[in-house]
Design a protein around this motif. Structure first.
Motif, mmCIF file in Angstrom:
data_model
loop_
_atom_site.group_PDB
_atom_site.id
_atom_site.type_symbol
_atom_site.label_atom_id
_atom_site.label_comp_id
_atom_site.label_asym_id
_atom_site.label_seq_id
_atom_site.Cartn_x
_atom_site.Cartn_y
_atom_site.Cartn_z
ATOM 1 N N ARG A 182 40.715 -15.118 -2.309
ATOM 2 C CA ARG A 182 39.555 -14.080 -2.741
ATOM 3 C C ARG A 182 39.742 -12.704 -2.118
ATOM 4 N N PHE A 183 39.501 -11.582 -2.684
ATOM 5 C CA PHE A 183 39.405 -10.314 -1.866
ATOM 6 C C PHE A 183 38.165 -9.474 -2.482
ATOM 7 N N VAL A 184 37.545 -8.904 -1.777
ATOM 8 C CA VAL A 184 36.335 -7.990 -1.987
ATOM 9 C C VAL A 184 36.552 -6.716 -1.330
ATOM 10 N N GLU A 251 36.191 -7.057 -6.830
ATOM 11 C CA GLU A 251 36.695 -8.181 -6.371
ATOM 12 C C GLU A 251 37.587 -9.067 -7.024
ATOM 13 N N GLY A 252 38.336 -10.055 -6.712
ATOM 14 C CA GLY A 252 39.340 -10.639 -7.341
ATOM 15 C C GLY A 252 40.069 -11.638 -6.761
ATOM 16 N N ILE A 272 48.043 -0.723 -0.104
ATOM 17 C CA ILE A 272 47.546 0.184 -1.189
ATOM 18 C C ILE A 272 46.265 0.587 -1.255
ATOM 19 N N VAL A 273 45.426 -0.418 -0.866
ATOM 20 C CA VAL A 273 43.844 -0.149 -0.604
ATOM 21 C C VAL A 273 43.700 1.034 0.391
ATOM 22 N N ASN A 274 44.144 0.704 1.402
ATOM 23 C CA ASN A 274 43.798 1.601 2.617
ATOM 24 C C ASN A 274 44.361 3.261 2.540
ATOM 25 N N ASN A 275 45.755 3.217 1.997
ATOM 26 C CA ASN A 275 46.262 4.164 2.022
ATOM 27 C C ASN A 275 45.789 5.054 0.721
ATOM 28 N N GLU A 285 36.806 -0.859 2.750
ATOM 29 C CA GLU A 285 36.604 -2.362 3.710
ATOM 30 C C GLU A 285 36.975 -3.255 2.940
ATOM 31 N N ILE A 286 37.796 -4.157 3.363
ATOM 32 C CA ILE A 286 38.544 -5.239 2.918
ATOM 33 C C ILE A 286 38.070 -6.551 3.140
ATOM 34 N N ASP A 287 37.433 -7.361 2.582
ATOM 35 C CA ASP A 287 37.204 -8.720 2.874
ATOM 36 C C ASP A 287 38.364 -9.686 2.208
ATOM 37 N N TRP A 288 39.265 -10.279 2.934
ATOM 38 C CA TRP A 288 40.367 -11.259 2.389
ATOM 39 C C TRP A 288 40.116 -12.807 2.900
ATOM 40 N N THR A 289 39.607 -13.768 1.792
ATOM 41 C CA THR A 289 39.583 -15.038 2.291
ATOM 42 C C THR A 289 40.479 -16.176 1.697
#
Length: 385
Positions: A182-184, A251-252, A272-275, A285-289
């Motif tokens: 899961r990513f937020v 999210e996804g 991709i997100v940060n750049n 800010e990325i939360d990856w679980t």
């Protein structure tokens, strides 16, 4: 296949219907746990003391010392309102066994009864794990963190599959079910008037660019012979029509079968997100679980189980859905099967409020558990000779 006595099947089916009427969500399976415990106690099957809040472990010891193996079934339900016409449909509003876990643990109860009757011929120990919180994704972690399976040499389980004919068993070594991640993501911009976008930094435009670029992970970075999914399933930004908001979020989920694919997807996701955020003058800010690791059946254990079944098995179709049985396989050699539970062309799939799993699955599943226990014990006992 050895025939499970009709009287036992009838009793287990009746129990299944009772459990189906009173489903409980992850980590709330108190009544379910107590009922299972009472049934096992009535059958003189010892309950093992654990620190689990819900779920339980029982144990059947043979007359001779030997190997220790585990059979696992999950016991929790989903926050789904049932839309079937079953006479035993859920009586708990908004909660349903829409994944068929009631079939799983009812079948394990049936296997427990038979194995207890056969304990004089068993060499070793069979642990019966009625696992909580599979749907929440971390029930397996609870079990391992509280050392419930210490000393177990192999573990086996199954999931019913309504897309397969009733009673058909699908089993193979290697990947079976995908890992679930899961990513937020939250993007920090600068809000301003919608008529003056030049005075701010629009996180909605940034979000749109990121989501578009994420699709290239599958189409341009991943090996096309390895199935991967990256899905954005929730998007939030703004509160009114004429203000550019300060933040946007989405999210996804990502799904993979192989560790190298997981590493690739995660690495490219962060890049991709940060750049992209940086290119638009913003921060992300990325939360990856991890929800569940991929199911990856041990070749040796799978061969032992498959060869010990009295009915032929078919090759399973891989699925992008996840199952936290993989938590155990990461620590203990294990195998996981699919057992057909419907097979009708219009059958509702798992997690569908119209899902119906056939009672006819139960004798096949009981037999699967019983034969698997004997095969695994024999295998490890023979290795020790």
């Amino acid at each position: 296949m050895d025939t499970v006595k009709t009287s036992l099947v009838d009793e287990i089916v009746s129990l299944r219907h009772q459990f189906h009427q009173y489903p409980e969500l992850s980590n709330q399976e108190f009544a379910t746990t107590e009922k299972i415990k009472q049934i096992l106690t009535d059958w003189n099957i010892p309950i093992v003391d654990t620190e689990l809040d819900t779920g339980l472990l029982a144990e059947i010891r043979g007359n001779e010392a030997g190997a220790t193996i585990a059979l696992r079934a999950d016991i929790d339900a989903l926050p789904v309102t049932e839309q079937t016409n079953l006479p035993y449909k859920s009586k708990n509003d908004g909660v349903m066994h829409a994944c068929g876990h009631d079939i799983h643990f009812s079948s394990l109860l049936g296997a427990a009864y038979l194995l207890n009757q056969q304990k004089d011929s068993l060499k070793g120990t069979v642990r019966l794990l009625f696992q909580p919180a599979e749907e929440a994704g971390h029930g397996g972690d609870q079990v391992l963190n509280k050392h419930v399976l210490n000393g177990v040499q192999a573990i086996a389980g199954f999931h019913n599959n309504p897309t397969m004919p009733v009673g058909q068993i699908a089993l193979d070594q290697g990947p079976l079910m995908a890992g679930c991640y899961r990513f937020v993501v939250k993007i920090q911009g600068n809000g301003t008037h919608g008529a003056q976008p030049q005075k701010g930094t629009d996180p909605i435009v940034t979000q749109a660019a990121i989501i578009s670029q994420l699709q290239t992970i599958v189409s341009r970075n991943n090996d096309p012979f390895h199935a991967v999914v990256v899905s954005v399933t929730k998007v939030n930004a703004g509160k009114t029509w004429n203000v550019i908001p300060e933040t946007a979020a989405f999210e996804g989920t990502a799904r993979t079968f192989y560790e190298e694919d997981t590493e690739l997807v995660k690495r490219r996701f962060f890049e991709i997100v940060n750049n992209t955020a940086q290119a638009f003058g913003q921060k992300a800010e990325i939360d990856w679980t991890t929800g569940a690791l991929p199911i990856d059946n041990d070749p040796e254990i799978t061969q032992v189980v498959a060869s010990g079944l009295s009915q032929p098995v078919v090759k399973p179709v891989l699925t992008m859905t996840a199952e936290d049985f993989a938590t155990f396989e990461a620590k203990i050699p294990g195998t996981f099967a699919f057992i057909g539970s419907n097979g009708a062309k219009d059958a509702a799939d798992l997690h569908d409020p119209r899902y119906v799993g056939s009672d006819k699955t139960i004798p096949v599943a009981i037999n699967y558990f019983v034969e698997t226990a004997h095969s695994l014990l024999n295998h490890f006992n023979n290795l020790e000779k």
